[in-house]
Design a protein around this motif. Structure first.
Motif, PDB file in Angstrom:
ATOM      1  N   GLU A 272       0.833  -1.206   0.000  1.00  0.00           N
ATOM      2  CA  GLU A 272       0.000   0.000   0.000  1.00  0.00           C
ATOM      3  C   GLU A 272       0.866   1.253   0.000  1.00  0.00           C
ATOM      4  OE1 GLU A 272      -3.513   2.065   2.729  1.00  0.00           O
ATOM      5  OE2 GLU A 272      -3.030  -0.063   2.973  1.00  0.00           O
ATOM      6  N   LEU A 273       1.996   1.215   0.733  1.00  0.00           N
ATOM      7  CA  LEU A 273       2.898   2.354   0.756  1.00  0.00           C
ATOM      8  C   LEU A 273       3.512   2.577  -0.626  1.00  0.00           C
ATOM      9  CD1 LEU A 273       4.282   4.572   2.379  1.00  0.00           C
ATOM     10  CD2 LEU A 273       6.073   2.925   2.993  1.00  0.00           C
ATOM     11  N   ASP A 274       3.863   1.464  -1.292  1.00  0.00           N
ATOM     12  CA  ASP A 274       4.382   1.593  -2.657  1.00  0.00           C
ATOM     13  C   ASP A 274       3.361   2.273  -3.560  1.00  0.00           C
ATOM     14  OD1 ASP A 274       6.571   0.213  -1.777  1.00  0.00           O
ATOM     15  OD2 ASP A 274       5.990  -1.702  -2.699  1.00  0.00           O
ATOM     16  N   ALA A 275       2.100   1.867  -3.408  1.00  0.00           N
ATOM     17  CA  ALA A 275       1.043   2.437  -4.242  1.00  0.00           C
ATOM     18  C   ALA A 275       0.890   3.930  -3.985  1.00  0.00           C
ATOM     19  CB  ALA A 275      -0.279   1.705  -3.981  1.00  0.00           C
ATOM     20  N   ASP A 276       1.042   4.335  -2.713  1.00  0.00           N
ATOM     21  CA  ASP A 276       0.954   5.754  -2.367  1.00  0.00           C
ATOM     22  C   ASP A 276       2.066   6.540  -3.041  1.00  0.00           C
ATOM     23  OD1 ASP A 276      -0.206   7.956  -0.729  1.00  0.00           O
ATOM     24  OD2 ASP A 276       1.774   7.904   0.205  1.00  0.00           O
ATOM     25  N   HIS A 277       3.296   6.010  -2.976  1.00  0.00           N
ATOM     26  CA  HIS A 277       4.418   6.687  -3.629  1.00  0.00           C
ATOM     27  C   HIS A 277       4.231   6.705  -5.146  1.00  0.00           C
ATOM     28  CE1 HIS A 277       6.578   7.291  -0.003  1.00  0.00           C
ATOM     29  NE2 HIS A 277       6.953   6.038   0.185  1.00  0.00           N
ATOM     30  N   HIS A 278       3.686   5.632  -5.681  1.00  0.00           N
ATOM     31  CA  HIS A 278       3.468   5.557  -7.125  1.00  0.00           C
ATOM     32  C   HIS A 278       2.454   6.605  -7.567  1.00  0.00           C
ATOM     33  CE1 HIS A 278       2.287   3.639 -11.017  1.00  0.00           C
ATOM     34  NE2 HIS A 278       3.582   3.367 -11.041  1.00  0.00           N
ATOM     35  N   ALA A 279       1.415   6.799  -6.755  1.00  0.00           N
ATOM     36  CA  ALA A 279       0.425   7.831  -7.070  1.00  0.00           C
ATOM     37  C   ALA A 279       1.056   9.214  -7.063  1.00  0.00           C
ATOM     38  CB  ALA A 279      -0.724   7.759  -6.063  1.00  0.00           C
ATOM     39  N   GLY A 280       1.946   9.440  -6.085  1.00  0.00           N
ATOM     40  CA  GLY A 280       2.656  10.717  -6.056  1.00  0.00           C
ATOM     41  C   GLY A 280       3.521  10.921  -7.282  1.00  0.00           C
ATOM     42  N   LEU A 281       4.133   9.824  -7.734  1.00  0.00           N
ATOM     43  CA  LEU A 281       4.957   9.890  -8.940  1.00  0.00           C
ATOM     44  C   LEU A 281       4.112  10.272 -10.154  1.00  0.00           C
ATOM     45  CD1 LEU A 281       7.375   9.266 -10.796  1.00  0.00           C
ATOM     46  CD2 LEU A 281       6.853   6.841 -10.551  1.00  0.00           C
ATOM     47  N   VAL A 282       2.940   9.664 -10.273  1.00  0.00           N
ATOM     48  CA  VAL A 282       2.053   9.978 -11.388  1.00  0.00           C
ATOM     49  C   VAL A 282       1.638  11.443 -11.345  1.00  0.00           C
ATOM     50  CG1 VAL A 282      -0.201   9.499 -12.422  1.00  0.00           C
ATOM     51  CG2 VAL A 282       1.220   7.613 -11.597  1.00  0.00           C
ATOM     52  N   MET A 283       1.316  11.950 -10.147  1.00  0.00           N
ATOM     53  CA  MET A 283       0.924  13.355 -10.022  1.00  0.00           C
ATOM     54  C   MET A 283       2.077  14.291 -10.367  1.00  0.00           C
ATOM     55  SD  MET A 283      -1.683  13.507  -6.750  1.00  0.00           S
ATOM     56  CE  MET A 283      -0.705  12.511  -5.620  1.00  0.00           C
ATOM     57  N   ASP A 284       3.280  13.932  -9.934  1.00  0.00           N
ATOM     58  CA  ASP A 284       4.450  14.748 -10.288  1.00  0.00           C
ATOM     59  C   ASP A 284       4.649  14.784 -11.797  1.00  0.00           C
ATOM     60  OD1 ASP A 284       5.040  15.425  -7.704  1.00  0.00           O
ATOM     61  OD2 ASP A 284       6.680  13.974  -7.454  1.00  0.00           O
ATOM     62  N   ALA A 285       4.451  13.642 -12.446  1.00  0.00           N
ATOM     63  CA  ALA A 285       4.625  13.576 -13.899  1.00  0.00           C
ATOM     64  C   ALA A 285       3.624  14.496 -14.599  1.00  0.00           C
ATOM     65  CB  ALA A 285       4.471  12.139 -14.384  1.00  0.00           C
ATOM     66  N   TYR A 286       2.368  14.461 -14.152  1.00  0.00           N
ATOM     67  CA  TYR A 286       1.355  15.339 -14.744  1.00  0.00           C
ATOM     68  C   TYR A 286       1.662  16.806 -14.455  1.00  0.00           C
ATOM     69  CZ  TYR A 286      -1.980  11.839 -16.398  1.00  0.00           C
ATOM     70  OH  TYR A 286      -2.599  10.831 -17.098  1.00  0.00           O
ATOM     71  N   ALA A 287       2.049  17.100 -13.219  1.00  0.00           N
ATOM     72  CA  ALA A 287       2.336  18.485 -12.843  1.00  0.00           C
ATOM     73  C   ALA A 287       3.487  19.050 -13.667  1.00  0.00           C
ATOM     74  CB  ALA A 287       2.666  18.556 -11.347  1.00  0.00           C
ATOM     75  N   LEU A 288       4.534  18.224 -13.853  1.00  0.00           N
ATOM     76  CA  LEU A 288       5.686  18.699 -14.620  1.00  0.00           C
ATOM     77  C   LEU A 288       5.294  18.969 -16.066  1.00  0.00           C
ATOM     78  CD1 LEU A 288       8.686  19.347 -14.701  1.00  0.00           C
ATOM     79  CD2 LEU A 288       9.141  16.926 -15.121  1.00  0.00           C
ATOM     80  N   ARG A 289       4.479  18.116 -16.637  1.00  0.00           N
ATOM     81  CA  ARG A 289       4.056  18.333 -18.024  1.00  0.00           C
ATOM     82  C   ARG A 289       3.178  19.574 -18.152  1.00  0.00           C
ATOM     83  NH1 ARG A 289       5.486  15.073 -21.872  1.00  0.00           N
ATOM     84  NH2 ARG A 289       6.293  12.993 -21.378  1.00  0.00           N
TER      85      ARG A 289
END
Length: 391
Positions: A272-289
């Motif tokens: 579950e912690l991995d999934a939380d970090h993965h979600a943050g990664l996805v949001m960072d990717a969208y924010a950067l774009r």
């Protein structure tokens, strides 16, 4: 914001995709890998020359310099297609993106023909001699000196972290020509062939690639350089330096965005912690774009965006570093044991992790330093975005 492109930009993209489909070297042809960032295998030289001849090497440049006078949006989709396929456009990035670009901007017509075009065509490779033992991020503190002696300069000094210098044909070298001037003044730039007597190049191993040498320590002992190798005006090297790093930062955020996308694809969360970090990664990717797209739109309108570039550089490089750290932590000790796989020229098999996660993580520290450290970017943002005083 409209996150699509006009028909003419998409037609430009389609033409480039067709070129890649027809001319991209096969994995069998691209089996030889580069030894350093200034070593170009023969097949890669042919690939770079082919891009130059068709105007796809640096599309924003005029045809004479391997381009087609493309606008910023066309340059963006060009880089986007390369990144999507994980294609190396060339294997001498500092030569193409900084040295040749600086020569085009500040060099003479003779220097264009003698140095810039051969570098662009892959006939010569180049390194960048900026950093020194006591002048890393602070270029103004450099101590390598060049004394004028008739029609020549005599260079003495010491450069450090000079990527690919042991394989490069020339080094764009920043030297002090007026020791009595203020720190930011009195700096000049010389293009120095590496076979000049008095130059010694010593490769330096790193923790992530002890057998894959790229960094160099370079010493100059009474090196005689013709005055015709002066790039730009005497004692105006600071202007050349700003232009050089400006070339390097152009659309740099896109490479961070693509790295984040690759991390999203390559790392699969388990806990579950991995999934939380993965979600943050996805949001960072969208924010950067989204931030990058806003900066791209401003650039297309001809608006200056120095501060925005700093925000993108800081956010992008640190987001990649944080995401890679979380992935390595989640994988655990197995992440240390994974063998490093040399990245392929053509798209990676999604099932492969290349290079290993530990090496991926270690390499992210270069991104938070190269092209302007995170600390420097924060200073720029503090002054030019937040309006804070210098002290």
């Amino acid at each position: 914001m409209r996150l699509t492109f006009d028909d003419d930009v998409e037609a430009f993209r389609a033409e480039f995709v067709a070129f890649l489909d027809e001319h991209l070297p096969s994995e069998a042809d691209a089996v030889e890998r580069p030894r350093s960032t200034a070593h170009i295998p023969d097949w890669a030289r042919r690939w770079q020359r082919l891009q130059f001849d068709h105007g796809w090497l640096l599309p924003g440049h005029p045809p004479r310099f391997g381009g087609r006078d493309a606008g910023i949006l066309e340059q963006y989709v060009h880089k986007q297609e390369l990144a999507r396929r994980r294609i190396y456009q060339n294997f001498n990035p500092q030569g193409l993106g900084i040295v040749a670009a600086s020569l085009i901007t500040f060099g003479t017509p003779d220097q264009h023909e003698r140095w810039a075009i051969p570098i662009l065509r892959g006939e010569l490779t180049a390194a960048l001699g900026m950093s020194e033992p006591e002048a890393g991020s602070d270029l103004a503190g450099l101590r390598t000196r060049a004394r004028r002696d008739g029609d020549n300069f005599v260079v003495n000094g010491h450069k450090l972290w000079t990527s690919g210098a042991h394989d490069a044909d020339v080094v764009l070298t920043f030297v002090r020509t007026d020791p009595d001037a203020a720190k930011h003044r009195g700096i000049s730039v010389l293009l120095i062939p590496t076979d000049t007597p008095g130059i010694e190049r010593r490769p330096i191993a790193t923790v992530c690639s002890p057998d894959d040498l790229d960094f160099n320590e370079v010493t100059f002992s009474d090196v005689i350089v013709p005055a015709e190798n002066l790039i730009g005006e005497l004692n105006q090297g600071w202007k050349v330096a700003n232009g050089s790093l400006g070339h390097e930062r152009n659309l740099l955020w896109l490479s961070y965005a693509e790295r984040l996308d690759h991390l999203v694809e390559d790392f699969r969360p388990v806990t579950e912690l991995d999934a939380d970090h993965h979600a943050g990664l996805v949001m960072d990717a969208y924010a950067l774009r989204l931030l990058g797209s806003a900066a791209l739109a401003r650039a297309a309108r001809g608006e200056s965006g120095t501060a925005a570039v700093s925000v993108l550089k800081l956010f992008g490089s640190e987001a990649v570093q944080n995401a890679t750290e979380h992935a390595l932590t989640a994988i655990g000790v197995d992440g240390l044991d994974q063998p490093t796989v040399t990245a392929r020229f053509s798209p990676l098999n999604p099932e492969e992790l290349a290079p290993g996660w530990f090496e991926r993580y270690i390499r992210t520290f270069a991104h938070t330093v190269a092209g302007g450290t995170s600390e420097i970017q924060r200073n720029i943002i503090a002054e030019h975005v937040l309006g804070l005083p210098r002290r």
